[in-house]
Design a protein around this motif. Structure first.
Motif, PDB file in Angstrom:
ATOM      1  N   MET A 195      -0.850  -5.415   5.238  1.00 58.96           N
ATOM      2  CA  MET A 195      -0.365  -4.641   4.202  1.00 58.96           C
ATOM      3  C   MET A 195       1.121  -4.615   3.805  1.00 58.96           C
TER       4      MET A 195
ATOM      5  N   TRP B 170       1.714  -7.749   1.722  1.00 58.61           N
ATOM      6  CA  TRP B 170       1.485  -7.633   0.729  1.00 58.61           C
ATOM      7  C   TRP B 170       2.531  -6.576  -0.463  1.00 58.61           C
ATOM      8  N   SER B 171       2.886  -5.613   0.348  1.00 53.77           N
ATOM      9  CA  SER B 171       3.674  -4.644  -0.158  1.00 53.77           C
ATOM     10  C   SER B 171       5.267  -5.496  -0.403  1.00 53.77           C
TER      11      SER B 171
ATOM     12  N   MET C 292       6.728  -6.148  -4.141  1.00 52.57           N
ATOM     13  CA  MET C 292       8.203  -5.459  -4.448  1.00 52.57           C
ATOM     14  C   MET C 292       9.079  -6.600  -4.878  1.00 52.57           C
TER      15      MET C 292
END
Length: 65
Positions: free
Chosen positions: A43, A46-47, A51
């Motif tokens: 996670m 992916w973040s 961004m």
């Protein structure tokens, strides 16, 4: 003073940096991941990638204005 050129360059630099650090972390995890690696790491990757893409999109959008 027109802030658009400064924002444009800053967003592009931050976006490239964010994506390069995300790719570097992904490559490191592929080699060195074990049972003690956090379950939240996918996670986080992916973040981080999201961004980076957002920063690049804002920088490119500022180029087109």
């Amino acid at each position: 003073m027109n802030w658009l050129p400064i924002i444009r360059i800053l967003m592009l630099i931050i976006g490239v940096f964010q994506l390069s650090m995300t790719i570097k972390t992904f490559k490191t995890l592929k080699v060195e991941a074990n049972h003690s690696t956090s379950v939240f790491m996918p996670m986080a990757l992916w973040s981080g990638a999201l961004m980076g893409i957002v920063f690049l999109a804002v920088g490119i959008g500022a180029l087109l204005v």
